[in-house]
Design a protein around this motif. Structure first.
Motif, short mmCIF file in Angstrom:
data_model
loop_
_atom_site.label_atom_id
_atom_site.label_comp_id
_atom_site.label_asym_id
_atom_site.label_seq_id
_atom_site.Cartn_x
_atom_site.Cartn_y
_atom_site.Cartn_z
N GLN A 164 0.82 -1.20 0.00
CA GLN A 164 0.00 0.00 0.00
C GLN A 164 0.86 1.26 0.00
O GLN A 164 0.56 2.23 -0.70
N TYR A 165 1.93 1.25 0.77
CA TYR A 165 2.82 2.41 0.85
C TYR A 165 4.23 2.12 0.34
O TYR A 165 5.02 3.03 0.19
N MET A 166 4.53 0.85 0.12
CA MET A 166 5.88 0.46 -0.27
C MET A 166 5.88 -0.18 -1.65
O MET A 166 6.39 -1.29 -1.84
N LYS A 167 5.29 0.50 -2.61
CA LYS A 167 5.28 -0.02 -3.98
C LYS A 167 6.70 -0.06 -4.54
O LYS A 167 7.54 0.77 -4.21
N GLU A 168 6.93 -1.03 -5.41
CA GLU A 168 8.29 -1.23 -5.93
C GLU A 168 8.82 0.01 -6.63
O GLU A 168 9.98 0.37 -6.47
N ASP A 169 7.97 0.68 -7.40
CA ASP A 169 8.41 1.89 -8.11
C ASP A 169 8.84 2.98 -7.14
O ASP A 169 9.78 3.74 -7.41
N ASP A 170 8.16 3.08 -6.00
CA ASP A 170 8.52 4.08 -5.00
C ASP A 170 9.83 3.72 -4.31
O ASP A 170 10.67 4.59 -4.05
N LEU A 171 10.02 2.44 -4.01
CA LEU A 171 11.25 2.00 -3.35
C LEU A 171 12.45 2.21 -4.25
O LEU A 171 13.57 2.43 -3.77
N ASP A 172 12.24 2.15 -5.56
CA ASP A 172 13.34 2.38 -6.49
C ASP A 172 13.83 3.83 -6.47
O ASP A 172 14.91 4.13 -6.97
N LEU A 173 13.05 4.73 -5.89
CA LEU A 173 13.39 6.16 -5.88
C LEU A 173 13.95 6.63 -4.55
O LEU A 173 14.10 7.84 -4.32
N ILE A 174 14.25 5.69 -3.65
CA ILE A 174 14.72 6.08 -2.31
C ILE A 174 15.94 6.98 -2.40
O ILE A 174 16.02 8.02 -1.74
N PHE A 175 16.92 6.61 -3.22
CA PHE A 175 18.15 7.40 -3.32
C PHE A 175 17.84 8.83 -3.77
O PHE A 175 18.28 9.80 -3.14
N GLY A 176 17.10 8.98 -4.86
CA GLY A 176 16.81 10.31 -5.38
C GLY A 176 16.02 11.17 -4.42
O GLY A 176 16.28 12.37 -4.27
N ARG A 177 15.04 10.57 -3.76
CA ARG A 177 14.21 11.32 -2.82
C ARG A 177 15.02 11.80 -1.62
O ARG A 177 14.85 12.92 -1.15
N ILE A 178 15.89 10.94 -1.13
CA ILE A 178 16.72 11.33 0.01
C ILE A 178 17.75 12.38 -0.41
O ILE A 178 18.06 13.31 0.35
N GLN A 179 18.29 12.25 -1.63
CA GLN A 179 19.26 13.25 -2.08
C GLN A 179 18.62 14.63 -2.20
O GLN A 179 19.25 15.64 -1.86
N CYS A 180 17.39 14.69 -2.64
CA CYS A 180 16.68 15.97 -2.73
C CYS A 180 16.53 16.57 -1.33
O CYS A 180 16.82 17.76 -1.13
N LEU A 181 16.09 15.78 -0.37
CA LEU A 181 15.97 16.25 1.00
C LEU A 181 17.31 16.69 1.55
O LEU A 181 17.41 17.69 2.28
N ASP A 182 18.34 15.96 1.21
CA ASP A 182 19.68 16.26 1.71
C ASP A 182 20.15 17.62 1.20
O ASP A 182 20.68 18.44 1.96
N ILE A 183 19.94 17.88 -0.08
CA ILE A 183 20.35 19.16 -0.66
C ILE A 183 19.62 20.33 0.00
O ILE A 183 20.22 21.35 0.36
N LEU A 184 18.33 20.16 0.20
CA LEU A 184 17.54 21.23 0.84
C LEU A 184 17.99 21.47 2.27
O LEU A 184 18.08 22.63 2.71
N ASN A 185 18.28 20.41 3.00
CA ASN A 185 18.76 20.57 4.37
C ASN A 185 20.14 21.22 4.41
O ASN A 185 20.44 22.01 5.31
N ILE A 186 20.98 20.90 3.44
CA ILE A 186 22.31 21.53 3.36
C ILE A 186 22.17 23.03 3.12
O ILE A 186 22.81 23.85 3.79
N LEU A 187 21.31 23.40 2.17
CA LEU A 187 21.13 24.81 1.84
C LEU A 187 20.60 25.62 3.02
O LEU A 187 20.89 26.80 3.16
N LEU A 188 19.82 24.95 3.89
CA LEU A 188 19.23 25.64 5.03
C LEU A 188 20.01 25.42 6.31
O LEU A 188 19.50 25.61 7.42
#
Length: 477
Positions: free
Chosen positions: A274-298
């Motif tokens: 329901q929340y852990m679809k394979e397509d979503d799990l494949d994007l873990i790296f990209g999603r975390i990298q986006c959050l990481d960049i935003l946290n770095i900038l702030l």
């Protein structure tokens, strides 16, 4: 905006560096998954030992019982007993503390001496990978420890048993202080509600009899590692803002380990997938990298998207930042595509269309950065992070049934979770199920019926009347 910090993190020796979790750590996995492994062959006891070493401050562990336990006890007793008495105690110590050539934890204070799991049949390099994997999971769980658990009041209770006290004092005499300080320890971002809940439950379990805590603390630690992952990973999706709220946990359908799964089971349709679809799990790296960049900038870590957007909304200098943010988007897009283009599997990693870096708001900047991070994504990372998460979950709570991933509870985990959610109080069965939702757990009617039959069989379910209209659960650890 701290653009210098961003450039420092994403530049290495003058070239673009695909940094991961350089500011905010969300998952206990790394990009090179083969260097850090944790799966069901490790069990849960090794992670527990490493967690206790982090919590209580020690690096000493028992590798060989005779050498690391029996001998220190003999040395400790030399000033207290004669040689004949010690020789009589020695085989007792060996028999009790050695179970199948492993250190036997008979007291809570002994957990910190449990080594991370290895196998004599595996090579040294593979063992090191398993050790690193378990240590990362232990560091992740240790990040849940709050100020209350750091006080002596909530530390483990020393046993009144004379034998355990002798072993404890003998091992303490040779213990090595922890060299990892708070400044260089790894800390992960944990959802505030999960952290608060963990501390409350851990303190509750520590107040039990010693043999109870020894048996169930490993289960508690593993459950919270999985529970936390299941709550935070779906919330990494910038597009699904309905999941951003963290005041209530996401609820998954579970089934019993003894049940059969069908394609129409709630555990299949509204469980893991329901929340852990394979397509979503494949994007873990990209999603975390986006959050990481935003946290770095702030100058973070700040938190997840709701926290980041709230921080950005407080700034009233978008016009001054606009050009620099657009330049960052263009630079990131160009450098990321060039880096991926040099890889053999670049065709599966690059977005088909380029993104116009023009933005008119902070939110649009976040949206375009999210697109770039998740659509220009190293192909090999897709399966690596998904596999690492599945390996963690499959240690205890996740199984593959006829091609479907389903969340399951075996008999031991079921009874422990019932005691945990009810805090061993006598409660109505319906109230118990409502309390399970606080831990992200839900059951369909068929599973509930099986649970109640199992509790009746163990004489743990009371009926107020013959009709069974009011039923009460009482599970004690």
């Amino acid at each position: 905006m701290n653009y210098k910090a961003y450039n420092d993190k994403f530049t290495l020796s003058g070239k673009y560096h695909d940094a991961f979790q350089g500011c905010i750590r969300i998952v206990p996995f790394i990009t090179n998954a083969s260097q850090s492994i944790y799966d069901k062959t490790c069990g849960v006891i090794g992670v527990t030992g490493e967690f206790f070493r982090l919590w209580q401050g020690s690096e000493e562990f028992v590798q060989n019982v005779n050498q690391d336990v029996v001998e220190p006890v003999k040395i400790y007793l030399k000033e207290k007993m004669d040689v004949d008495s010690i020789s009589k105690i020695e085989p007792i110590v060996s028999d009790i503390m050695n179970i199948n050539d492993s250190f036997n934890v008979v007291d809570t204070s002994f957990f910190k001496y449990v080594p991370v799991a290895t196998s004599s049949e595996q090579g040294k390099r593979l063992n090191q990978k398993f050790q690193r994997g378990q240590r990362r999971i232990a560091e992740y769980i240790y990040s849940m420890v709050g100020a209350d658990l750091q006080t002596k009041e909530h530390s483990f209770k020393e046993s009144d048993n004379l034998f355990c006290r002798i072993i404890h004092e003998a091992l303490e005499n040779k213990a090595i202080p922890l060299s990892r300080t708070k400044d260089n320890s790894v800390e992960y971002y944990i959802l505030p509600q999960i952290k608060e809940q963990f501390n409350r439950d851990f303190i509750w379990l520590l107040k039990h009899r010693n043999n109870v805590t020894v048996r169930y603390i490993p289960l508690l630690l593993h459950f919270y590692a999985c529970f936390s992952m299941m709550q935070i990973i779906p919330r990494l999706d910038f597009k699904n803002q309905e999941l951003w709220k963290t005041d209530e946990p996401l609820v998954y359908y579970y089934m019993l380990a003894s049940e059969h799964a069908t394609a129409r089971s709630e555990a299949v349709l509204q469980g893991w997938s329901q929340y852990m679809k394979e397509d979503d799990l494949d994007l873990i790296f990209g999603r975390i990298q986006c959050l990481d960049i935003l946290n770095i900038l702030l100058d973070g870590p700040v938190g997840l998207y709701s926290d980041l957007l709230a921080r950005l909304a407080q700034q009233d200098n978008f016009k001054e930042e606009k050009d620099a943010l657009e330049e960052l988007l263009a630079k990131y897009q160009t450098q990321k595509r060039e880096a991926l283009d040099s890889r053999q599997n670049a065709k599966n990693s690059l977005a088909k269309e380029l993104v116009d870096p023009h933005i008119d708001s902070y939110e649009e900047f976040v949206r375009k950065l999210y697109y770039l991070c998740t659509n220009n994504h190293p192909a090999e990372y897709k399966t690596r992070f998904r596999r690492s998460l599945l390996d963690l979950m499959r240690v205890k709570l996740l199984e593959n049934r006829r091609g479907y991933w389903v969340l399951t509870l075996d008999d031991e985990m079921l009874l422990f979770m019932i005691a945990l959610v009810t805090k061993e109080r006598r409660v109505k069965i319906d109230e118990m199920y409502r309390k399970f939702a606080d831990y992200g757990i839900c059951f369909n009617m068929a599973t509930r019926s099986l649970i109640e039959k199992y509790l009746l069989k163990l004489n743990l379910l009371d009926r107020k009347s013959d009709s069974g209209e009011a039923q009460y659960v009482k599970v004690f650890l």
